[in-house]
Design a protein around this motif. Sequence first.
Motif, short mmCIF file in Angstrom:
data_model
loop_
_atom_site.label_atom_id
_atom_site.label_comp_id
_atom_site.label_asym_id
_atom_site.label_seq_id
_atom_site.Cartn_x
_atom_site.Cartn_y
_atom_site.Cartn_z
N LYS A 1 0.84 -1.22 0.00
CA LYS A 1 0.00 0.00 0.00
C LYS A 1 0.87 1.26 0.00
O LYS A 1 0.67 2.17 -0.80
N SER B 1 -3.06 9.58 9.23
CA SER B 1 -3.78 8.99 10.36
C SER B 1 -3.05 9.27 11.68
O SER B 1 -1.85 9.54 11.68
N ARG C 1 0.89 3.21 17.46
CA ARG C 1 1.99 2.29 17.17
C ARG C 1 3.33 3.02 17.29
O ARG C 1 3.41 4.23 17.08
N ARG D 1 8.41 3.61 13.12
CA ARG D 1 9.54 2.87 12.53
C ARG D 1 10.66 3.86 12.21
O ARG D 1 10.41 5.06 12.05
N TRP E 1 -12.05 4.66 13.41
CA TRP E 1 -10.86 4.20 14.11
C TRP E 1 -10.93 2.69 14.25
O TRP E 1 -12.02 2.10 14.13
N ALA E 2 -9.79 2.08 14.54
CA ALA E 2 -9.76 0.63 14.73
C ALA E 2 -8.50 0.26 15.52
O ALA E 2 -7.54 1.02 15.58
N TYR F 1 -5.53 -2.49 15.57
CA TYR F 1 -4.90 -3.41 14.62
C TYR F 1 -3.57 -3.84 15.19
O TYR F 1 -2.71 -3.00 15.50
N TYR G 1 -5.50 3.05 15.54
CA TYR G 1 -5.32 3.89 14.36
C TYR G 1 -6.62 4.65 14.11
O TYR G 1 -7.71 4.10 14.35
N GLY G 2 -6.54 5.87 13.62
CA GLY G 2 -7.76 6.60 13.31
C GLY G 2 -7.53 7.70 12.29
O GLY G 2 -6.41 8.18 12.11
N THR G 3 -8.62 8.10 11.63
CA THR G 3 -8.59 9.15 10.60
C THR G 3 -9.11 10.46 11.16
O THR G 3 -10.28 10.54 11.53
N GLU H 1 -7.23 -0.10 7.40
CA GLU H 1 -7.53 -1.53 7.40
C GLU H 1 -9.05 -1.76 7.24
O GLU H 1 -9.83 -0.80 7.13
N GLY I 1 -11.97 -0.31 9.53
CA GLY I 1 -12.16 1.12 9.27
C GLY I 1 -12.89 1.34 7.94
O GLY I 1 -13.76 2.21 7.84
N ARG J 1 10.56 -6.67 4.34
CA ARG J 1 10.55 -5.27 4.79
C ARG J 1 11.30 -5.12 6.11
O ARG J 1 11.86 -4.08 6.41
N ARG K 1 0.39 -10.32 11.89
CA ARG K 1 -0.07 -9.57 10.72
C ARG K 1 -0.52 -10.51 9.59
O ARG K 1 -1.43 -10.19 8.83
P1 5GP Z 1 0.99 -0.11 9.75
O1 5GP Z 1 1.23 -0.38 11.21
O2 5GP Z 1 1.55 -1.20 8.87
O3 5GP Z 1 1.41 1.27 9.33
O4 5GP Z 1 -0.60 -0.15 9.56
C1 5GP Z 1 -1.34 -1.26 9.98
C2 5GP Z 1 -2.71 -1.21 9.36
O5 5GP Z 1 -3.43 -0.09 9.87
C3 5GP Z 1 -2.68 -1.03 7.83
O6 5GP Z 1 -3.67 -1.86 7.26
C4 5GP Z 1 -3.04 0.42 7.66
O7 5GP Z 1 -3.66 0.67 6.42
C5 5GP Z 1 -4.03 0.59 8.78
N1 5GP Z 1 -4.28 1.99 9.14
C6 5GP Z 1 -3.46 3.05 9.03
N2 5GP Z 1 -4.08 4.16 9.41
C7 5GP Z 1 -5.36 3.81 9.74
C8 5GP Z 1 -6.50 4.55 10.17
O8 5GP Z 1 -6.51 5.76 10.34
N3 5GP Z 1 -7.62 3.83 10.42
C9 5GP Z 1 -7.69 2.49 10.26
N4 5GP Z 1 -8.85 1.89 10.50
N5 5GP Z 1 -6.63 1.77 9.83
C10 5GP Z 1 -5.48 2.43 9.57
#
Ligand code: 5GP
Length: 205
Positions: free
Chosen positions: A29, A48, A52, A55, A84-85, A87, A92-94, A114, A117, A148, A159
């Motif tokens: 992505k 977002s 977490r 990195r 939000w969710a 994961y 994570y949230g928008t 994800e 969301g 990665r 994951r």
């Molecule tokens: P990563 O930790 O790999 O950056 O993200 C883990 C997952 O969280 C990915 O599927 C990513 O698309 C998702 N993610 C990132 N930002 C948001 C968000 O704001 N809301 C939701 N629901 N998922 C998110």
Amino acid sequence: MNQQVNCSATCSQRQGNLIVLSGPSGVGKGTVVAQLLEQTPHLLRSISVTTRQKRNSELDCIDYFFLTKEQFSQSRASGELLEWAEYAGAFYGTPRSFVRQQQQDGNDVLLVIEVAGARQIAQLAPEAVLIFLSPPSFEALESRLAGRATEQPEQVASRLVKAKEEISQKELFAYEVVNDIVEIAVNNLQHIIYSERLKIRQPIR
Ligand code: 5GP
Ligand code: ADP
């Protein structure tokens, strides 16, 4: 693609589209979105918030807004998040305000989120364009995620479990794009976004 097709003269008078891109962790992505944003006028990615850990390759306020759990809870409680969710052990949230403002300004807003969301967005905004990015095979996904090298082996394992769950829900999405060759995936995503711009819709009141 011709600039006139990218964004018609009516762009500034119309509300931008909400584009949701989901797909299992490691599918690519981030990789395809980086190219897509460079090549697509009037498309902006929502940044977002997350709890977490950052990195090494990531920058605060560019890749994510990195928050403590308390800060995240506060944002959620005060209604600042569109969705939000949780994961893989983090939240994570928008942020709602950016999305609303950019859509009003006529820009398309891309949410890279994800599946839970994406489901919330589908309910809140049925007109949103939902796209699922798939790997060419599960083996390719495993090797991309391991290659990665940003997660510990147990996080990679969790994951991959999540990936299977997400792939089994892809019927929620209107479009599926396979990320085998990055340039082809980017091209397909761009075609979807441009086609959606040509749909006949009501102007903003
Ligand atoms: P990563 O930790 O790999 O950056 O993200 C883990 C997952 O969280 C990915 O599927 C990513 O698309 C998702 N993610 C990132 N930002 C948001 C968000 O704001 N809301 C939701 N629901 N998922 C998110
Ligand atoms: P995501 O954002 O979905 O978690 P990334 O964009 O971080 O995934 O990609 C995961 C890994 O896979 C990265 O190392 C990236 O370079 C690699 N990758 C992405 N797309 C492809 C592709 N089409 N073919 C091979 N490797 C890819």
